[in-house]
Design an enzyme around this catalytic site. Structure first.
Site, PDB file in Angstrom:
ATOM      1  N   SER A   1      16.893 -28.955   5.834  1.00  0.00           N
ATOM      2  CA  SER A   1      15.478 -29.284   5.768  1.00  0.00           C
ATOM      3  C   SER A   1      14.805 -28.328   4.786  1.00  0.00           C
ATOM      4  O   SER A   1      14.964 -27.106   4.902  1.00  0.00           O
ATOM      5  CB  SER A   1      14.880 -29.139   7.172  1.00  0.00           C
ATOM      6  OG  SER A   1      13.484 -29.271   7.131  1.00  0.00           O
TER       7      SER A   1
ATOM      8  N   GLY B   1      16.536 -29.906  14.170  1.00  0.00           N
ATOM      9  CA  GLY B   1      16.689 -28.458  14.300  1.00  0.00           C
ATOM     10  C   GLY B   1      15.338 -27.807  14.493  1.00  0.00           C
ATOM     11  O   GLY B   1      14.304 -28.360  14.107  1.00  0.00           O
TER      12      GLY B   1
ATOM     13  N   LYS C   1      15.905 -33.734  19.481  1.00  0.00           N
ATOM     14  CA  LYS C   1      15.896 -32.265  19.547  1.00  0.00           C
ATOM     15  C   LYS C   1      15.993 -31.901  21.011  1.00  0.00           C
ATOM     16  O   LYS C   1      15.057 -32.193  21.790  1.00  0.00           O
ATOM     17  CB  LYS C   1      14.586 -31.703  18.987  1.00  0.00           C
ATOM     18  CG  LYS C   1      14.506 -31.703  17.476  1.00  0.00           C
ATOM     19  CD  LYS C   1      13.197 -31.076  17.043  1.00  0.00           C
ATOM     20  CE  LYS C   1      13.031 -31.155  15.541  1.00  0.00           C
ATOM     21  NZ  LYS C   1      11.609 -31.015  15.159  1.00  0.00           N
TER      22      LYS C   1
ATOM     23  N   ASP D   1      10.087 -38.208  15.944  1.00  0.00           N
ATOM     24  CA  ASP D   1      10.482 -36.869  16.391  1.00  0.00           C
ATOM     25  C   ASP D   1       9.500 -36.445  17.490  1.00  0.00           C
ATOM     26  O   ASP D   1       9.778 -36.620  18.684  1.00  0.00           O
ATOM     27  CB  ASP D   1      10.444 -35.913  15.187  1.00  0.00           C
ATOM     28  CG  ASP D   1      10.603 -34.436  15.546  1.00  0.00           C
ATOM     29  OD1 ASP D   1      10.900 -34.129  16.710  1.00  0.00           O
ATOM     30  OD2 ASP D   1      10.425 -33.573  14.665  1.00  0.00           O
TER      31      ASP D   1
ATOM     32  N   LYS E   1      16.436 -33.079   3.550  1.00  0.00           N
ATOM     33  CA  LYS E   1      15.172 -33.573   4.131  1.00  0.00           C
ATOM     34  C   LYS E   1      14.035 -32.798   3.494  1.00  0.00           C
ATOM     35  O   LYS E   1      14.051 -31.563   3.471  1.00  0.00           O
ATOM     36  CB  LYS E   1      15.210 -33.374   5.652  1.00  0.00           C
ATOM     37  CG  LYS E   1      13.875 -33.340   6.358  1.00  0.00           C
ATOM     38  CD  LYS E   1      14.063 -33.440   7.867  1.00  0.00           C
ATOM     39  CE  LYS E   1      13.131 -32.497   8.615  1.00  0.00           C
ATOM     40  NZ  LYS E   1      13.279 -32.609  10.082  1.00  0.00           N
TER      41      LYS E   1
ATOM     42  N   LYS F   1      10.003 -31.906   3.489  1.00  0.00           N
ATOM     43  CA  LYS F   1       8.741 -31.947   4.234  1.00  0.00           C
ATOM     44  C   LYS F   1       7.677 -32.541   3.319  1.00  0.00           C
ATOM     45  O   LYS F   1       7.599 -32.150   2.143  1.00  0.00           O
ATOM     46  CB  LYS F   1       8.344 -30.529   4.645  1.00  0.00           C
ATOM     47  CG  LYS F   1       9.288 -29.909   5.657  1.00  0.00           C
ATOM     48  CD  LYS F   1       9.091 -30.567   6.995  1.00  0.00           C
ATOM     49  CE  LYS F   1       9.887 -29.884   8.083  1.00  0.00           C
ATOM     50  NZ  LYS F   1       9.671 -30.511   9.380  1.00  0.00           N
TER      51      LYS F   1
ATOM     52  N   GLU G   1      10.253 -39.562   8.700  1.00  0.00           N
ATOM     53  CA  GLU G   1      10.187 -39.012  10.049  1.00  0.00           C
ATOM     54  C   GLU G   1       8.738 -38.725  10.445  1.00  0.00           C
ATOM     55  O   GLU G   1       7.998 -38.090   9.691  1.00  0.00           O
ATOM     56  CB  GLU G   1      11.024 -37.728  10.075  1.00  0.00           C
ATOM     57  CG  GLU G   1      11.152 -37.094  11.441  1.00  0.00           C
ATOM     58  CD  GLU G   1      11.994 -35.826  11.391  1.00  0.00           C
ATOM     59  OE1 GLU G   1      12.600 -35.527  10.342  1.00  0.00           O
ATOM     60  OE2 GLU G   1      12.032 -35.122  12.411  1.00  0.00           O
TER      61      GLU G   1
ATOM     62  N   ASP H   1       9.987 -35.855   6.045  1.00  0.00           N
ATOM     63  CA  ASP H   1       9.426 -35.553   7.367  1.00  0.00           C
ATOM     64  C   ASP H   1       7.957 -35.171   7.201  1.00  0.00           C
ATOM     65  O   ASP H   1       7.639 -34.198   6.513  1.00  0.00           O
ATOM     66  CB  ASP H   1      10.204 -34.390   7.991  1.00  0.00           C
ATOM     67  CG  ASP H   1       9.710 -34.037   9.382  1.00  0.00           C
ATOM     68  OD1 ASP H   1       8.835 -34.759   9.917  1.00  0.00           O
ATOM     69  OD2 ASP H   1      10.204 -33.035   9.954  1.00  0.00           O
TER      70      ASP H   1
END
Ligand code: NPG
Length: 375
Positions: free
Chosen positions: A143, A298, A270, A246, A169, A171, A221, A196
């Site tokens: 990430s 994570g 998660k 998520d 991934k 952000k 996400e 995400d």
């Protein structure tokens, strides 16, 4: 199993590089570890749990000091009361012993995790064996936070691609979405890529998210708010990139609702967010039965949580790479032997329990707070 002692140990771990999301910039992590001393027919063992609550309540309502307080005042005393009443203590019964406490899933999950580790160590069984996982390793994704500039981002991603991570991934947030996604896709070609948003968009931003459709992302996400299940279902009809949830998925029940509503075609599991590894496995089973793909998220875990996540991600429904990177993604020094990413994979421990424990010197060095809750 008899619980002899429960200790809460807060450690401080600096990050090697600031990690910026739409909700905060983190420069260090303060994991709350739970050390349980337990005895059974085969002797006395130590079990470890890790609470993933952040220092501030910006990702979920839970936060470090709140989790510590809930454990100290309510959860651990309830477990000792349960034991004193002659009821069996095991990972499978922890949920019942503490179910009268509303919410606080991260704190509850950490307690169950420590008991599960102790129980498996007493049985001389690995978590992977307990789950029925037979594979030896899982694919490792990474990430990447919001960076100051696109060139900075490309440098970070380039490093991770060169190291062998099999999925990136990014952000995103309004104002940092199209440009970084386009730049990464153009520079790195056909890599596994997903984004995400950590709830940063509104349904009225659908036109912004639709601009990501041409980039063949694995998923978007949590674009919308935690409680916006119906809006996510609506958004899923407006964009072609699969919607993954998520923050919205806090239990098997909320996962079932999201699936029934068409709010998620992918779920990020998660264990901390859903109240522990047992609930995480139930969500996996539910999603598998409905043909919904899952992957393991994570929370910048120490080696303890990383090792446990790797075993969980060995279950067959985890068909997408998880945010299970090597320890060196975030930390110069982990509290355990480092978790290593090699050839794009992280190994699943095969030794009893979660298979890792803090190194005494690292633990002594990083501990900033301890509480002994032994009754
Ligand atoms: O690899 O451990 C990791 C971090 C993955 O991006 C990551 N986690 O929103 O998924 C997330 C984010 C996060 C981290 C959220 C910490 C909350 C706390």
């Amino acid at each position: 199993m008899h619980i002899e002692r429960v200790e809460l140990i807060t450690v401080r771990m600096p990050l090697i590089h600031p990690f910026t999301t739409s909700f905060s910039t983190q420069t260090e992590r303060r994991p709350l570890l739970i050390r349980v001393t337990a005895s059974g027919q085969s002797g006395t063992v130590t079990g470890w749990g890790e609470c993933v609550a952040l220092a501030e309540p910006f990702y979920s309502p839970e936060y470090l000091e709140g989790a510590r307080e809930i454990l100290r005042r309510f959860l651990v005393p309830a477990l000792f009361d349960w034991q004193a009443a002659g009821r069996p203590v095991a990972a499978a019964t922890v949920g019942s012993a503490i179910e009268h406490v509303v919410g606080h899933r991260m704190a509850k999950g950490a307690l169950e995790m420590a008991i599960l580790d102790a129980e498996l160590r007493l049985q001389n069984r690995s978590f992977a064996a307990h789950l029925g996982v037979t594979r030896a390793s899982v694919p490792s994704g990474v990430s990447v936070g919001i960076e100051k500039s696109v060139p900075d981002l490309l440098a970070q991603v380039g490093d991770f691609v060169a190291q062998g991570y099999v999925r990136i991934k990014l952000k995103i947030k309004p104002g940092w979405d199209l440009e970084p996604v386009k730049a990464v896709r153009e520079r790195f070609g056909d890599i596994g890529l997903q984004v995400d948003a950590n709830t940063a968009y509104r349904l009225s931003d659908a036109h912004l998210l639709r601009r990501l459709d041409p980039f063949d992302l694995l998923l978007i996400e949590q674009p919308l708010g935690e409680e916006d299940l119906r809006q996510h279902a609506h958004l899923a009809r407006l964009v072609s990139t699969p919607i993954c949830l998520d923050e919205s998925i806090v239990s098997a029940q909320s996962a079932a609702d999201a699936i029934a509503l068409g709010a998620a075609s992918v779920i990020n599991i998660k264990p901390g967010r859903v109240g522990g590894y047992l609930e995480a496995a139930r969500i996996h089973d539910l999603a598998l039965a409905h043909g919904v793909a899952v992957w393991c998220g994570g929370m910048l875990e120490t080696g303890i949580g990383r090792a446990a996540n790797a075993a969980l991600a060995g279950l067959p429904g985890f068909t997408l790479p998880g945010d299970i990177s090597g320890s060196d993604r975030f930390y110069a020094n982990d509290i355990t032997e480092p978790i290593v990413m090699k050839d794009g994979e992280v190994a699943i421990p095969s030794t009893p329990g979660f298979g890792v424990e803090p190194l005494p010197a690292a633990l002594a060095d990083m501990t900033v707070h301890t509480l002994d809750l032994t009754s």
